[in-house]
Design an enzyme around this catalytic site. Structure first.
Site, PDB file in Angstrom:
ATOM      1  N   TYR A  20      59.915  32.616  31.134  1.00 18.88           N
ATOM      2  CA  TYR A  20      60.412  33.909  31.613  1.00 18.88           C
ATOM      3  C   TYR A  20      61.820  34.226  31.117  1.00 18.88           C
ATOM      4  CZ  TYR A  20      61.395  30.450  35.318  1.00 18.88           C
ATOM      5  OH  TYR A  20      61.735  29.310  36.010  1.00 18.88           O
TER       6      TYR A  20
ATOM      7  N   ARG B  53      66.907  24.316  43.348  1.00 15.78           N
ATOM      8  CA  ARG B  53      67.737  24.298  42.143  1.00 15.78           C
ATOM      9  C   ARG B  53      69.227  24.309  42.475  1.00 15.78           C
ATOM     10  NH1 ARG B  53      65.774  28.708  38.584  1.00 15.78           N
ATOM     11  NH2 ARG B  53      63.984  28.737  39.963  1.00 15.78           N
TER      12      ARG B  53
ATOM     13  N   CYS C 264      55.441  23.534  17.438  1.00 15.88           N
ATOM     14  CA  CYS C 264      54.743  24.475  16.548  1.00 15.88           C
ATOM     15  C   CYS C 264      54.393  25.767  17.275  1.00 15.88           C
ATOM     16  CB  CYS C 264      53.485  23.811  15.979  1.00 15.88           C
ATOM     17  SG  CYS C 264      53.848  22.436  14.883  1.00 15.88           S
ATOM     18  N   GLU C 265      55.407  26.436  17.772  1.00 15.46           N
ATOM     19  CA  GLU C 265      55.272  27.718  18.450  1.00 15.46           C
ATOM     20  C   GLU C 265      56.473  28.590  18.096  1.00 15.46           C
ATOM     21  OE1 GLU C 265      52.739  28.689  20.285  1.00 15.46           O
ATOM     22  OE2 GLU C 265      51.702  26.757  20.480  1.00 15.46           O
TER      23      GLU C 265
ATOM     24  N   PRO D 156      66.991  24.922  49.837  1.00 22.02           N
ATOM     25  CA  PRO D 156      67.562  25.008  48.485  1.00 22.02           C
ATOM     26  C   PRO D 156      66.937  23.948  47.587  1.00 22.02           C
ATOM     27  CG  PRO D 156      69.111  23.944  49.961  1.00 22.02           C
ATOM     28  CD  PRO D 156      67.970  24.431  50.816  1.00 22.02           C
TER      29      PRO D 156
END
Length: 428
Positions: free
Chosen positions: A305, A269, A358-359, A267
């Site tokens: 994602y 996360r 800046c995206e 494990p």
């Protein structure tokens, strides 16, 4: 008042103010600045004990939160650790892990990384690609190893965090694994097999099919079935309990290989995600956008994602809605709120929480209900204990945030905030 289970166990709301590890979040922001990663230290220990109380050897996947202070906690709690680079190996050893408790992963290990691992005396190296040949080149003999196998199992998770399918870059095919097992070089002592199916798995069901691939490769004393247990990022998620997850996979392993094996589970996360939050300061509010002083430099997962998060203001009650993936339109088009504010219950308004980079993709939450945020408010996003600090970067020249551990009302900085001078420290 308790808060949603996506927040640390050792957190609560008192008089409308969010408290973590006994520390007031708004005061933490004033004392240490924002953005800041804040971790409830007792949560780390509690989660380690929930996992370690079962029949499997628990190996912390350190890539989730490669912070020396967290690694030290898990070493003290008796966990093993897996590392996927020379840097992670260095951190684990510095944190106090016994080399014998280190499992070395990676699909593209360098000669130098393998040399460091062998010289340190690590307990296991997981063979992938040409690792066996590289260990032979280094003059290693009898290194205890596992063979990583691609089980060819697809799981119900995002393609970006799936690792056990036939197209995976990780591991050896069953035929390649069989050839290595039949004629291993003297450099390696193959004591077992390994697979990893992916992350954010809500059930143990995929493991049933995956272990059948390993059964075809012979009998071994050690089996490492990876990790991937899901965690709650929004209150809609219903992840398994650690103990139940360990028992379910153990039963699958024992049915396939018998009970006289050493079983490893990894494990990552699930040990750290919900133990931590990130604090931001609101820097601007316009139309349906709440801009904060961080973004993709401190939490890259929504941009990679479409990872979903919740949020709340640190000093005001609010009922949040999931800041889920961007709404997908026809032909893959992406839609983000940008028009008039949508009124929610009791005067709440729905916003997109956006970062300072800046995206156009620098969106932390695409839809969250907040009670009229203003410049200077402190925003809290939960479940960032995993892959926030780990993936932090300096895009747009933004210094990386500090890591602050909180326990019994005391806060301590375990990783300091970067400075502008740090950005040029490696210039030649």
């Amino acid at each position: 008042m308790t808060v949603s289970s996506v927040y640390p166990q050792h957190s609560y709301v008192k008089d409308g103010r969010f408290v973590i590890g006994g520390c007031d979040a708004t005061q933490l922001a004033l004392d240490h600045g924002t953005p800041a990663y804040v971790v409830a230290e007792d949560d780390l220990r509690a989660r380690a004990r929930e996992f370690a109380g079962g029949p499997a050897r628990i190996v912390y996947a350190s890539k989730a939160f490669p912070c020396t202070a967290a690694l030290r906690v898990f070493a003290e709690e008796g966990l093993s650790v897996d590392v996927a680079s020379g840097g992670e190996l260095h951190l684990a050893l510095q944190a106090g892990f016994d080399p014998a408790d280190v499992v070395v992963h990676g699909n593209a290990k360098s000669l130098e990384e393998l040399r460091l691992a062998a010289e340190a005396g690590v307990g296991l190296i997981v063979l992938d690609g040409s690792d066996a040949a590289k260990l032979t080149e280094l003059g290693v003999r009898g290194q205890r190893c596992l063979v990583r196998v691609v089980p060819g199992v697809e799981t119900d998770t995002h393609a970006g965090i799936m690792t056990g399918q036939e197209s995976s870059k990780f591991g050896l095919t069953p035929a390649e694994a069989a050839a290595l097992i039949a004629d291993p070089p003297a450099a390696v002592d193959i004591v077992g097999l390994h697979f990893h199916l992916g992350s954010q798995l809500f059930t143990a069901d995929p493991f049933t099919d995956a272990v059948q691939t390993l059964r075809q490769l012979g009998d071994f004393g050690v089996y490492d079935l990876g990790g991937g247990m899901a965690v709650g990022y929004t209150r809609e998620d219903e992840p398994p309990e650690p103990g139940e997850w360990v028992v379910a996979i153990t039963e699958i392993a024992h049915d396939a290989f018998g009970s006289d094996i050493e079983l490893l589970l990894e494990p990552g996360r699930a040990l750290v995600a919900n133990a931590g939050v990130t604090l931001y300061s609101v820097t601007d509010v316009k139309r349906s956008f709440v801009a904060v002083d961080g973004g993709m430099s401190d939490n890259l997962r929504p941009m990679l994602y479409g990872a979903r998060y919740e949020a709340r203001l640190a000093d005001r009650e609010c009922v949040t809605s999931p800041g889920g993936p961007n709404l997908r339109g026809p032909e893959g088009e992406t839609h983000r709120p940008g028009g008039p504010n949508l009124r929610g219950p009791e005067g709440e308004t729905h916003y997109a929480v956006v970062g300072k980079h800046c995206e156009s993709t620098d969106v932390l939450l695409s839809d969250v209900a907040l009670p009229e945020p203003v410049v200077g408010d402190v925003l809290v996003t939960p479940a960032t204990g995993a892959y926030g600090h780990a993936m932090a970067n300096n895009y747009n020249g933004i210094p990386r945030p500090p890591v602050i551990f909180c326990k019994d009302g005391e806060a301590r900085v375990v990783v300091r905030r970067e400075t502008y001078e740090d950005l040029t420290a490696r210039d030649c």
